[in-house]
Scaffold this motif. Structure first.
Motif, PDB file in Angstrom:
ATOM      1  N   TRP A 190       0.828  -1.217   0.000  1.00  0.00           N
ATOM      2  CA  TRP A 190       0.000   0.000   0.000  1.00  0.00           C
ATOM      3  C   TRP A 190       0.860   1.263   0.000  1.00  0.00           C
ATOM      4  CZ3 TRP A 190      -3.623  -2.079   4.432  1.00  0.00           C
ATOM      5  CH2 TRP A 190      -4.515  -3.006   3.879  1.00  0.00           C
ATOM      6  N   SER A 191       2.117   1.144  -0.438  1.00  0.00           N
ATOM      7  CA  SER A 191       2.986   2.315  -0.306  1.00  0.00           C
ATOM      8  C   SER A 191       2.644   3.437  -1.292  1.00  0.00           C
ATOM      9  CB  SER A 191       4.462   1.919  -0.398  1.00  0.00           C
ATOM     10  OG  SER A 191       4.692   1.114  -1.501  1.00  0.00           O
ATOM     11  N   CYS A 219       5.632   6.375   3.815  1.00  0.00           N
ATOM     12  CA  CYS A 219       6.665   6.229   4.841  1.00  0.00           C
ATOM     13  C   CYS A 219       7.057   4.764   4.942  1.00  0.00           C
ATOM     14  CB  CYS A 219       6.153   6.737   6.181  1.00  0.00           C
ATOM     15  SG  CYS A 219       5.957   8.522   6.192  1.00  0.00           S
ATOM     16  N   ASP A 220       8.362   4.508   4.896  1.00  0.00           N
ATOM     17  CA  ASP A 220       8.842   3.134   4.886  1.00  0.00           C
ATOM     18  C   ASP A 220       9.981   2.895   5.876  1.00  0.00           C
ATOM     19  OD1 ASP A 220      10.656   4.670   3.552  1.00  0.00           O
ATOM     20  OD2 ASP A 220      10.883   3.344   1.818  1.00  0.00           O
ATOM     21  N   HIS A 277      10.785   8.702  14.644  1.00  0.00           N
ATOM     22  CA  HIS A 277      10.573   9.519  13.448  1.00  0.00           C
ATOM     23  C   HIS A 277      10.259   8.560  12.313  1.00  0.00           C
ATOM     24  CE1 HIS A 277      12.417  12.692  10.488  1.00  0.00           C
ATOM     25  NE2 HIS A 277      11.136  12.497  10.307  1.00  0.00           N
ATOM     26  N   VAL A 278       9.046   8.660  11.790  1.00  0.00           N
ATOM     27  CA  VAL A 278       8.584   7.817  10.683  1.00  0.00           C
ATOM     28  C   VAL A 278       8.742   8.649   9.419  1.00  0.00           C
ATOM     29  CG1 VAL A 278       6.556   6.650   9.723  1.00  0.00           C
ATOM     30  CG2 VAL A 278       6.927   6.661  12.200  1.00  0.00           C
ATOM     31  N   TYR A 279       9.414   8.119   8.397  1.00  0.00           N
ATOM     32  CA  TYR A 279       9.709   8.969   7.238  1.00  0.00           C
ATOM     33  C   TYR A 279       9.773   8.158   5.948  1.00  0.00           C
ATOM     34  CZ  TYR A 279      14.423   7.194   8.093  1.00  0.00           C
ATOM     35  OH  TYR A 279      15.498   6.352   8.307  1.00  0.00           O
ATOM     36  N   SER A 280       9.772   8.900   4.863  1.00  0.00           N
ATOM     37  CA  SER A 280       9.841   8.285   3.541  1.00  0.00           C
ATOM     38  C   SER A 280      11.302   8.323   3.086  1.00  0.00           C
ATOM     39  CB  SER A 280       8.949   9.077   2.582  1.00  0.00           C
ATOM     40  OG  SER A 280       9.433   8.973   1.268  1.00  0.00           O
ATOM     41  N   SER A 281      11.862   7.150   2.811  1.00  0.00           N
ATOM     42  CA  SER A 281      13.293   7.104   2.444  1.00  0.00           C
ATOM     43  C   SER A 281      13.528   7.718   1.064  1.00  0.00           C
ATOM     44  CB  SER A 281      13.818   5.673   2.499  1.00  0.00           C
ATOM     45  OG  SER A 281      13.129   4.876   1.565  1.00  0.00           O
ATOM     46  N   ALA A 282      12.468   7.876   0.278  1.00  0.00           N
ATOM     47  CA  ALA A 282      12.635   8.530  -1.026  1.00  0.00           C
ATOM     48  C   ALA A 282      12.822  10.036  -0.846  1.00  0.00           C
ATOM     49  CB  ALA A 282      11.407   8.270  -1.897  1.00  0.00           C
ATOM     50  N   GLU A 289       1.617   2.107   9.549  1.00  0.00           N
ATOM     51  CA  GLU A 289       2.441   2.930  10.430  1.00  0.00           C
ATOM     52  C   GLU A 289       1.656   3.301  11.693  1.00  0.00           C
ATOM     53  OE1 GLU A 289       2.499   7.269   8.794  1.00  0.00           O
ATOM     54  OE2 GLU A 289       2.527   5.905   7.109  1.00  0.00           O
ATOM     55  N   PRO A 290       2.377   3.577  12.788  1.00  0.00           N
ATOM     56  CA  PRO A 290       1.706   3.677  14.085  1.00  0.00           C
ATOM     57  C   PRO A 290       1.013   5.019  14.359  1.00  0.00           C
ATOM     58  CG  PRO A 290       4.068   3.898  14.350  1.00  0.00           C
ATOM     59  CD  PRO A 290       3.849   3.590  12.909  1.00  0.00           C
TER      60      PRO A 290
END
Ligand SMILES: Cc1cc2nc3c(=O)[nH]c(=O)nc-3n(C[C@H](O)[C@H](O)[C@H](O)COP(=O)(O)OP(=O)(O)OC[C@H]3O[C@@H](n4cnc5c(N)ncnc54)[C@H](O)[C@@H]3O)c2cc1C
Length: 509
Positions: A241-242, A247-248, A288-293, A345-346
């Motif tokens: 579902w990204s 965020c990954d 910290h939840v984030y998008s690696s892109a 994600e939480p």
């Protein structure tokens, strides 16, 4: 053999849980409590592999889980360094500088046929309504840092609705003691091979590094993201579902406690994701939840460390994930519970709840003499539906944003969303009506708070709300707010509540 039965096997009484994280020990505790007689329950875990070790904020349903096990609330809070959670504060999600609370419990009071928010919308039109959160006792108590269990002192106001923050490792250890005391047999060791029946393909046992084989009839895969049985062995597949939840990665770090000991979780928007803050008795959990892109790991760690309440107590720990769900949570004689079944994600603290509902569903569909294909199909249908409705709720936080400060947020605002969510947003924006499907997890009041908090506010609500006189609307809203303010002023502080009822040993709580 009845139609649809996968295999005749005789009474299915030997259950093996693979994994000893939160999912494994919650499952072991519940099975040992509810399958007391005639079942053999074994759990295998590997200290060398360890657990994910995060997962510290919950929603109120966990109280039902603990109560079902007969666990005393104060004893549990003491053992897990736990604190009270009344809701989640979202900072900067609608736009930089904005904040709102998704509080548990009701908002306002329904009148006649209509939910409260239609009167609130009418009050807004008239210029006599305060922010939505002013009509939630939970939100007001959370902001005031106050808490009391049980009934309110003010007639007509329902009591506070609470969940917990706790140390995930201590919770697993607590449940381990509980399950072992009720007969769960634990084996420590790394599983290096999975044994299968040559004819049926069912799993018959898991082989450990030392050569021992733990055999069973039904296997509960609680092995975490990897899905040792459900994916690595049975290849259930994963629905990614990204495209909606980009965020990954996460960085997690504990820090020293702050002076204000808030009875709520905070989720603060960051340039390429968001940061959580979860106050426990002995420390504060952060991540910290984030998008690696959109952000490098170094930048993510630096952003996290620059935004802590106190001194960091460890180095940031990196975690990787992909939002989505296992295509089938139950395949053959394997049922996936926990991270092995999927991940969101939480943001709304739903993972531990999904473990709980997975266990409830397993008990509801517990096989007798054979695993029935129809039961497996229904289990899988319910599991998928539950996760999809929660997914939509989480996507809403990203989609309904006015943030344009980074490419990450612009892409979230402009992304195509599932039709199920688009329809809900359109219905509310145009009419103030809220769609809630059957017994989905999030209530109308939860959808309301996030829709409004994210800036989706209809111009008008139900026409019947307009039949109440303007002065009556103003009086109704003002008296509700006054009752809430009065009640909150009389509540003890959260810190005093903890100190008097459930302080863990050796903390300054
Ligand atoms: C960044 C982040 C933040 C989160 N925050 C929250 C939150 O605030 N609230 C919430 O509800 N949830 C949260 N979660 C989710 C929560 O952490 C998990 O749902 C919960 O910890 C359950 O994990 P688990 O038990 O499924 O897996 P794990 O903790 O990974 O446990 C897996 C187990 O399997 C065992 N295992 C694996 N392979 C083998 C093998 N070969 N042999 C033997 N044993 C093996 C391991 O030893 C371990 O015991 C968060 C998750 C992440 C990633």
């Amino acid at each position: 053999m009845p139609d649809g039965a996968i295999r005749p096997s005789g009474p299915i009484r030997e259950l093996v849980i693979v994994g000893g994280g939160t999912a494994g020990w919650m499952t072991a505790a519940a099975l040992s409590r509810f399958l007391e007689h005639g079942y053999r329950i074994r759990l295998v875990e590997s200290d060398a592999i360890g657990t994910i070790g995060v997962g510290e904020a919950t929603i109120p349903q966990i109280r039902l889980f603990n109560a079902g096990l007969g666990i005393d609330e104060d004893d549990f809070l003491r053992a897990t360094q736990g604190t009270i959670k009344l809701g989640i504060e979202f900072e900067g999600w609608q736009a930089p500088g904005t904040r709102y609370m998704h509080a548990f419990g009701p908002v306002g009071r329904d009148l006649g046929l209509l939910p409260f928010h239609h009167y609130w919308l009418r009050g807004r039109q008239l210029g006599v309504a305060d922010a939505l959160g002013a009509y939630s006792l939970n939100a007001a108590a959370a902001r005031g840092g106050r808490f009391r269990r049980g009934d309110t002192q003010t007639q007509g106001l329902p009591g506070l609705t609470h969940a917990y923050h706790f140390d995930a490792g201590l919770y697993a250890a607590y449940l381990r003691r509980y399950a072992e005391a009720r007969g769960t047999l634990r084996t420590e060791g790394r599983i290096t091979a999975v044994e299968r029946d040559g004819d049926s393909g069912d799993i018959t046992g898991v082989r450990l590094e030392n050569g021992d084989c733990i055999t069973g009839q039904l296997f509960i895969d609680c092995s975490g993201f990897r899905g040792l049985l459900i994916e690595e062995t049975l290849h259930a597949g994963y629905e990614d579902w990204s495209q909606w939840l980009a965020c990954d990665r996460a960085m997690a770090v504990p820090c020293a406690s702050a002076a204000d000991f808030t009875p709520y979780t905070r989720a603060t928007a960051r340039p390429a994701g968001w940061q959580w803050r979860i106050p426990l008795q002995h420390r504060t959990g952060n991540g910290h939840v984030y998008s690696s892109a959109d952000m490098s790991d170094d930048e993510a760690a630096a952003t996290l460390l620059a935004n802590l309440d106190g001194e960091a107590l460890a180095d940031p720990r990196p975690l990787r994930f992909t939002a989505g769900r296992r295509r089938s949570a139950w395949v053959r004689n394997v049922v996936a519970i926990g991270l092995s079944s999927g991940f969101l994600e939480p943001l709304e603290s739903t993972s531990i709840h999904l473990i709980q509902s997975g266990i409830a569903r397993l008990l509801a569909f517990l096989p007798g003499d054979a695993i029935e294909a129809s039961a497996v199909a229904e289990f899988n249908r319910q599991s998928a539906w539950e996760l999809e409705t929660i997914r939509d709720f989480i996507i809403l936080h990203y989609k309904a944003t006015a943030r344009v400060d980074t490419a990450f947020w612009r892409r979230r605002r402009d992304m195509a969303i599932p039709a199920s969510l688009a329809e809900r947003m359109a219905l509310f924006a145009a009419t103030g009506r809220i769609r809630r499907d059957h017994d989905e997890l999030f209530t109308e009041v939860a959808w309301l708070q996030v829709l409004v908090g994210q800036g989706v506010v209809p111009g008008a609500g139900h026409p019947l709300a307009g039949l109440l006189g303007d002065d009556d609307i103003a009086g109704f809203l003002a008296s509700l707010k006054a009752a809430i303010d009065r009640e909150v002023a009389g509540l003890p502080s959260h810190r005093d509540f903890i100190r008097q009822n459930c302080a863990a040993a050796a903390t300054g709580a």
